[in-house]
Scaffold this motif. Structure first.
Motif, PDB file in Angstrom:
ATOM      1  N   SER A 131     -15.921  -2.128 -25.443  1.00 34.97           N
ATOM      2  CA  SER A 131     -15.024  -0.991 -25.625  1.00 34.97           C
ATOM      3  C   SER A 131     -15.358  -0.237 -26.898  1.00 34.97           C
ATOM      4  O   SER A 131     -15.835  -0.825 -27.886  1.00 34.97           O
ATOM      5  CB  SER A 131     -13.564  -1.465 -25.687  1.00 34.97           C
ATOM      6  OG  SER A 131     -13.189  -2.144 -24.518  1.00 34.97           O
TER       7      SER A 131
ATOM      8  N   VAL B 188     -13.529   1.426 -29.868  1.00 34.31           N
ATOM      9  CA  VAL B 188     -12.184   1.218 -30.419  1.00 34.31           C
ATOM     10  C   VAL B 188     -11.986   2.118 -31.636  1.00 34.31           C
ATOM     11  O   VAL B 188     -12.864   2.214 -32.511  1.00 34.31           O
ATOM     12  CB  VAL B 188     -11.986  -0.267 -30.820  1.00 34.31           C
ATOM     13  CG1 VAL B 188     -10.564  -0.498 -31.312  1.00 34.31           C
ATOM     14  CG2 VAL B 188     -12.303  -1.176 -29.630  1.00 34.31           C
TER      15      VAL B 188
ATOM     16  N   GLY C  73      -7.195   0.369 -33.328  1.00 36.86           N
ATOM     17  CA  GLY C  73      -7.164  -0.630 -32.265  1.00 36.86           C
ATOM     18  C   GLY C  73      -7.032  -0.037 -30.881  1.00 36.86           C
ATOM     19  O   GLY C  73      -7.155  -0.753 -29.884  1.00 36.86           O
TER      20      GLY C  73
ATOM     21  N   ILE D  32      -8.229   1.819 -27.555  1.00 36.56           N
ATOM     22  CA  ILE D  32      -9.512   1.960 -26.866  1.00 36.56           C
ATOM     23  C   ILE D  32      -9.683   3.418 -26.461  1.00 36.56           C
ATOM     24  O   ILE D  32      -8.850   3.973 -25.742  1.00 36.56           O
ATOM     25  CB  ILE D  32      -9.566   1.045 -25.632  1.00 36.56           C
ATOM     26  CG1 ILE D  32      -9.453  -0.422 -26.066  1.00 36.56           C
ATOM     27  CG2 ILE D  32     -10.851   1.267 -24.841  1.00 36.56           C
ATOM     28  CD1 ILE D  32      -9.287  -1.391 -24.916  1.00 36.56           C
TER      29      ILE D  32
ATOM     30  N   ASP E  77     -17.864  -4.842 -28.405  1.00 41.62           N
ATOM     31  CA  ASP E  77     -16.907  -3.821 -28.825  1.00 41.62           C
ATOM     32  C   ASP E  77     -17.423  -3.131 -30.078  1.00 41.62           C
ATOM     33  O   ASP E  77     -18.118  -3.744 -30.911  1.00 41.62           O
ATOM     34  CB  ASP E  77     -15.538  -4.451 -29.112  1.00 41.62           C
ATOM     35  CG  ASP E  77     -14.896  -5.026 -27.865  1.00 41.62           C
ATOM     36  OD1 ASP E  77     -15.233  -4.565 -26.763  1.00 41.62           O
ATOM     37  OD2 ASP E  77     -14.058  -5.940 -27.989  1.00 41.62           O
TER      38      ASP E  77
ATOM     39  N   ILE F 147      -9.695  -3.203 -18.544  1.00 42.51           N
ATOM     40  CA  ILE F 147      -9.387  -4.001 -19.737  1.00 42.51           C
ATOM     41  C   ILE F 147      -9.905  -5.428 -19.618  1.00 42.51           C
ATOM     42  O   ILE F 147     -10.001  -5.998 -18.531  1.00 42.51           O
ATOM     43  CB  ILE F 147      -7.872  -4.011 -20.032  1.00 42.51           C
ATOM     44  CG1 ILE F 147      -7.092  -4.588 -18.844  1.00 42.51           C
ATOM     45  CG2 ILE F 147      -7.370  -2.633 -20.400  1.00 42.51           C
ATOM     46  CD1 ILE F 147      -5.613  -4.803 -19.146  1.00 42.51           C
TER      47      ILE F 147
ATOM     48  N   ASN G  45      -8.586  -9.755 -23.832  1.00 42.49           N
ATOM     49  CA  ASN G  45      -7.952  -9.546 -25.138  1.00 42.49           C
ATOM     50  C   ASN G  45      -7.455  -8.116 -25.321  1.00 42.49           C
ATOM     51  O   ASN G  45      -7.276  -7.654 -26.445  1.00 42.49           O
ATOM     52  CB  ASN G  45      -8.925  -9.912 -26.259  1.00 42.49           C
ATOM     53  CG  ASN G  45     -10.159  -9.010 -26.285  1.00 42.49           C
ATOM     54  OD1 ASN G  45     -10.460  -8.333 -25.301  1.00 42.49           O
ATOM     55  ND2 ASN G  45     -10.867  -9.010 -27.407  1.00 42.49           N
ATOM     56  N   GLU G  46      -7.229  -7.405 -24.205  1.00 43.14           N
ATOM     57  CA  GLU G  46      -6.790  -6.016 -24.265  1.00 43.14           C
ATOM     58  C   GLU G  46      -5.532  -5.817 -23.414  1.00 43.14           C
ATOM     59  O   GLU G  46      -5.216  -6.630 -22.531  1.00 43.14           O
ATOM     60  CB  GLU G  46      -7.908  -5.087 -23.774  1.00 43.14           C
ATOM     61  CG  GLU G  46      -9.151  -5.141 -24.652  1.00 43.14           C
ATOM     62  CD  GLU G  46     -10.365  -4.445 -24.053  1.00 43.14           C
ATOM     63  OE1 GLU G  46     -11.374  -4.281 -24.761  1.00 43.14           O
ATOM     64  OE2 GLU G  46     -10.320  -4.081 -22.856  1.00 43.14           O
TER      65      GLU G  46
ATOM     66  N   ARG H   2      -5.399  -0.719 -25.459  1.00 39.41           N
ATOM     67  CA  ARG H   2      -5.564  -1.127 -26.855  1.00 39.41           C
ATOM     68  C   ARG H   2      -5.938  -2.596 -26.935  1.00 39.41           C
ATOM     69  O   ARG H   2      -5.757  -3.374 -25.985  1.00 39.41           O
ATOM     70  CB  ARG H   2      -4.286  -0.882 -27.641  1.00 39.41           C
ATOM     71  CG  ARG H   2      -3.132  -1.830 -27.350  1.00 39.41           C
ATOM     72  CD  ARG H   2      -1.952  -1.513 -28.265  1.00 39.41           C
ATOM     73  NE  ARG H   2      -0.875  -2.476 -28.152  1.00 39.41           N
ATOM     74  CZ  ARG H   2      -0.780  -3.590 -28.886  1.00 39.41           C
ATOM     75  NH1 ARG H   2      -1.731  -3.912 -29.753  1.00 39.41           N
ATOM     76  NH2 ARG H   2       0.250  -4.409 -28.732  1.00 39.41           N
ATOM     77  N   LYS H   3      -6.485  -2.965 -28.076  1.00 38.35           N
ATOM     78  CA  LYS H   3      -6.759  -4.359 -28.365  1.00 38.35           C
ATOM     79  C   LYS H   3      -5.454  -5.074 -28.714  1.00 38.35           C
ATOM     80  O   LYS H   3      -4.552  -4.486 -29.335  1.00 38.35           O
ATOM     81  CB  LYS H   3      -7.732  -4.477 -29.540  1.00 38.35           C
ATOM     82  CG  LYS H   3      -9.159  -4.040 -29.220  1.00 38.35           C
ATOM     83  CD  LYS H   3      -9.804  -5.048 -28.277  1.00 38.35           C
ATOM     84  CE  LYS H   3     -11.244  -4.677 -27.956  1.00 38.35           C
ATOM     85  NZ  LYS H   3     -11.863  -5.660 -27.041  1.00 38.35           N
ATOM     86  N   GLN H   4      -5.340  -6.335 -28.310  1.00 37.00           N
ATOM     87  CA  GLN H   4      -4.131  -7.069 -28.659  1.00 37.00           C
ATOM     88  C   GLN H   4      -4.020  -7.268 -30.158  1.00 37.00           C
ATOM     89  O   GLN H   4      -2.930  -7.246 -30.723  1.00 37.00           O
ATOM     90  CB  GLN H   4      -4.113  -8.429 -27.950  1.00 37.00           C
ATOM     91  CG  GLN H   4      -3.943  -8.317 -26.448  1.00 37.00           C
ATOM     92  CD  GLN H   4      -3.650  -9.661 -25.803  1.00 37.00           C
ATOM     93  OE1 GLN H   4      -3.096 -10.557 -26.432  1.00 37.00           O
ATOM     94  NE2 GLN H   4      -4.027  -9.808 -24.547  1.00 37.00           N
TER      95      GLN H   4
ATOM     96  N   VAL I 168      -6.422  -6.341 -33.963  1.00 35.71           N
ATOM     97  CA  VAL I 168      -7.593  -5.698 -34.557  1.00 35.71           C
ATOM     98  C   VAL I 168      -7.845  -6.318 -35.916  1.00 35.71           C
ATOM     99  O   VAL I 168      -6.936  -6.404 -36.762  1.00 35.71           O
ATOM    100  CB  VAL I 168      -7.380  -4.180 -34.700  1.00 35.71           C
ATOM    101  CG1 VAL I 168      -8.620  -3.522 -35.267  1.00 35.71           C
ATOM    102  CG2 VAL I 168      -7.034  -3.561 -33.354  1.00 35.71           C
TER     103      VAL I 168
END
Length: 594
Positions: free
Chosen positions: A488, A490, A522, A524, A533, A573, A576-577, A589-591, A593
Motif C-alpha cells: 500500500s 500510505v 496512516g 491508504i 508498504d 485491504i 493489518n488494514e 487505513r492501517k490499523q 502506524v
C-alpha cells in the motif's frame, strides 16, 4: 377472504439476472394491478435504492394477484448466492416454485442451489424457460440440461414430471412450445392454477402461523410475515407467541393484513393457507410461531445453511471519526447489528473480547457489503476488517469453505484466467465452448482464494468477463494462498493532498485519491508497485522562490486515480488494514502506524 382451495402460494426462484423480477412485472400488469394510464417503472418489486442501483434483488418480497377466481400469492426471491438465506426461509411459505432458466445460459450455480432447496421441501416445480427471444437461444438444449439437473439432485418421480412453459418476461408473453406465438401470460397463469396445489392445512385445528419474514412499518413498527399453517387467525385475537427457543409469551396482535397487489390490506380474518402480516407483536423474530392460546403448538423451522465468511466491525477510531456520521458509539453500532441479525436468518453477530468490536458472519462478501452499505446510508460510522473464511473441524480435519466458480470469457482470455487462478488453489472442473466466441469455465476454489480476484479478473478481461460463485462444500484446508502481491501507499502526515505531492507519489504506484482531499497519517492513498508498504508525502507543496512561481503548478500532470467501491476496498485491504465507512466517505487505513 378467499377460500382455501382458491389460493395458490408460489415463489419465483432462479440464478441472478435470469429475469425473475421482470417476469413478476408482467404478471402484475396483466392481472390488472395497474390502471391503463399509470406510469410503471421497471422492476417494480425492487423497491429500495440499493436494489435499483445494483440491478439485483436483495430481499424476498411478497405480492398477490387475482387471476379469475384464484388468488396467487407470489414471493420474489434473490438470485445471488450470498442472499440464499432469503430463499431458504420462504420455502415453508409456498407450495410450488417457478424455476426460471435463461434460454441461452441454461442452469447456473445458483439454479442448482435454489432448486435443491425447493426439492428438499417437496415443493411442486414449474420450469420456465425465459428470455426465449435472446440471440443464440437454445431452449431444447436448456430443457435437457434442466432435466439432468433434476436427476442429479435426486428429484422424485412427481418432481421429474414437471410442466414447462416458454416466456419472454420483458414482453410479457408465454407459450407451451418454443416457436408458438402468444400475446400474453395466460398459459403461465393457467399452468400455475392447474399444477400448483391449493395449500394444505386444517382450518378447524388450533391456530399455527409460522413467522418467515420480518417487515417494518414506520407507524406500526415490526411486522411478522408468515403463512397460516392451521386454523383461522382473526384480527386482534389473543394469541401465544412461541419463540424459537421454546419460550411462550401471551400477546394480542393489533393488526392483521393480507397481500393484495403491491400493498397490505387490512383483514378481519385469514384461513389456513393464506399468507398474512401481523403487527403489534413485541419481540417477534423469524422462526417464531403465533399459536392458539388454549392449545399452543410450535412449528419446526427449516434449517438454514451456516455462514462462510466473517468480518469484524470496529467502532471508528480514525482521526476523522465523528465528522460525518450520526451514530458512532459501540452501543448504537451493536444495537443496529443485533437488529439486522433478527430479521436476516443467515447473518450471525457476536460480541468479541473488546466492547468496541463485533464479529459479523454472513454468506459471502456481497452479503456483508450490502449490510455495510445499508448501515452507512442510515448514518452509521464504523470500520471493518478484512473478510475471513469460517473454518470448521470435521472428523478431526481442519476444513474450509469451497466455492463453485463459473466464468464466461471471450476465448482469447481463457489463458490469462487459468494463469490467475492457478496460485489460488483452484481445481479445474469443466470447459465448454459456447459457440459464440465465448468459453465457460467451471472451477472449485477455496472461498478465500476469491478475495481480491474480481477486480483482477475484470482488468485482465477488459471488463468482458462474467463470473458467478456459490458455496459448494467444506474440504480440507488447502494451505497458504497469496491473494495480494502488492503493498500500500500510505500517507506520511495529516493534511490535504496537493498535485505536486501526488505527482511524485504516482510514480510509485496507482493512486486512490485526487488533489485537494483531506488525509491523515496512516491512511491508504494508493497501491504500491512493489510488495512492501511505502510511506509517501502527498501533502508536500512546491516551495516558491525567485526562480519559481505558482504558475509552474499548472505543468503538474496527474493520471486519473482509481475510484474504489466498497467491495473493491474489502478485497484490497490486508490483514493489518481497515476500511473506514461514513455516510459520505470510504477510506482505507492501517490499523497502526509506526
Amino acid at each position: 377472504m378467499h377460500e382455501q382451495n382458491m389460493i395458490r402460494n408460489l415463489a419465483i426462484i432462479a440464478h441472478v439476472d435470469h429475469g425473475k423480477t421482470t417476469l413478476v412485472d408482467g404478471m402484475l400488469k396483466q392481472s390488472g394491478v395497474f390502471h391503463a394510464k399509470q406510469v410503471i417503472e421497471d422492476r417494480v418489486m425492487d423497491r429500495n435504492d440499493l436494489e435499483r442501483e445494483r440491478g439485483i434483488t436483495i430481499m424476498s418480497k411478497n405480492t398477490a394477484v387475482v387471476y379469475g377466481n384464484y388468488k396467487l400469492n407470489i414471493v420474489d426471491t434473490p438470485g445471488h448466492a450470498d442472499f440464499g438465506g432469503e430463499v431458504e426461509r420462504i420455502v415453508q411459505m409456498v407450495d410450488g416454485v417457478l424455476l426460471l432458466v435463461d434460454a441461452f445460459e441454461g442452469p447456473m450455480p445458483q439454479t442448482r442451489f435454489v432448486l435443491r432447496k425447493a426439492l428438499d421441501a417437496n415443493l411442486i416445480p414449474i420450469v420456465v424457460i425465459n428470455k426465449i427471444d435472446r440471440l443464440h437461444a437454445r431452449p431444447d438444449e436448456v430443457l435437457d440440461e434442466v432435466l439432468e439437473l433434476f436427476i442429479d439432485l435426486d428429484a422424485n418421480d412427481d418432481q421429474l414430471d414437471f410442466p414447462v412453459v416458454y416466456t419472454n418476461g420483458r414482453l410479457g408473453t408465454a407459450s407451451l412450445k418454443p416457436g408458438e406465438p402468444s400475446g400474453d401470460l395466460k398459459p403461465l397463469f393457467d399452468m400455475i392454477v392447474d399444477s400448483i396445489p391449493a395449500p394444505k392445512g386444517n382450518p378447524e385445528a388450533p391456530l399455527q402461523v409460522g413467522v418467515t419474514l420480518i417487515d417494518y412499518d414506520p407507524y406500526l413498527g415490526r411486522q411478522a410475515v408468515g403463512r397460516v399453517v392451521n386454523g383461522i387467525i382473526r384480527a386482534k385475537q389473543e394469541a401465544v407467541l412461541i419463540k424459537a427457543g421454546g419460550e411462550m409469551q401471551r400477546q394480542r396482535p393489533t393488526g392483521l393484513y393480507v397481500f393484495s397487489k403491491l400493498e397490505k390490506t387490512p383483514a378481519n380474518e385469514a384461513v389456513a393457507g393464506e399468507i398474512v402480516v401481523v403487527s403489534g407483536l413485541e419481540d417477534v423474530n423469524v422462526g417464531d410461531t403465533i399459536a392458539d392460546p388454549v392449545e399452543p403448538m410450535p412449528l419446526s423451522f427449516i434449517s438454514i445453511d451456516e455462514p462462510t465468511v466473517s468480518v469484524t466491525f470496529h467502532v471508528s477510531k480514525s482521526p476523522f471519526a465523528g465528522q460525518e456520521g450520526s451514530y458512532v458509539t459501540s452501543r448504537k453500532l451493536g444495537e443496529r447489528l443485533m437488529r439486522e441479525a433478527e430479521s436476516d436468518v443467515s447473518l450471525r453477530v457476536k460480541t468479541s473480547d473488546s466492547p468496541d468490536r463485533f464479529l459479523v458472519s454472513g454468506r459471502g462478501e456481497l452479503h456483508l457489503s450490502i449490510l455495510m452499505e445499508t448501515m452507512r446510508r442510515k448514518g452509521y460510522e464504523f470500520e471493518v476488517s478484512r473478510p475471513q473464511v469460517i473454518k470448521k473441524e470435521i472428523n478431526g480435519v481442519l476444513c474450509e469453505p469451497i466455492e463453485e466458480l463459473l466464468i464466461e470469457v471471450p476465448d482469447e482470455y481463457v489463458g490469462i484466467v487459468m494463469e490467475r487462478l492457478g496460485p489460488r488453489k483452484c481445481e479445474f472442473v469443466n470447459m465448454q465452448q459456447k459457440g459464440d466466441g465465448h468459453t465457460r469455465l467451471d472451477f472449485h476454489v477455496p472461498a478465500r482464494g476469491l478475495f481480491g480476484f474480481r477486480s483482477e479478473f475484470m482488468t485482465d478481461t477488459k471488463g468482458m468477463g462474467i463470473m458467478y460463485h456459490s458455496f459448494h462444500n467444506y474440504a480440507p484446508w488447502q494451505g497458504e494462498i497469496l491473494t495480494r502481491s502488492r503493498g500500500s501507499l500510505v500517507a506520511y502526515e495529516d493534511g490535504e493532498t496537493t498535485a505536486y505531492g501526488l505527482e511524485n507519489a504516482q510514480e510509485r504506484g496507482e493512486l486512490f485519491v485526487g488533489a485537494g482531499v483531506p488525509v491523515y497519517k496512516g491512511m491508504i492513498i494508493g497501491e504500491n508497485s512493489g510488495s512492501e508498504d511505502l510511506l509517501v508525502n502527498v501533502c508536500k507543496k512546491k516551495h516558491l522562490s525567485n526562480m519559481r512561481s505558482s504558475t509552474a503548478e499548472i505543468s503538474t500532470k496527474l493520471s486519473p486515480h482509481r475510484q474504489m467501491s466498497l467491495e473493491q476496498c474489502l478485497e484490497f485491504i490486508a490483514d493489518n488494514e481497515l476500511v473506514e465507512m461514513t455516510p459520505k466517505s470510504l477510506r482505507m487505513r492501517k490499523q497502526s502506524v509506526k
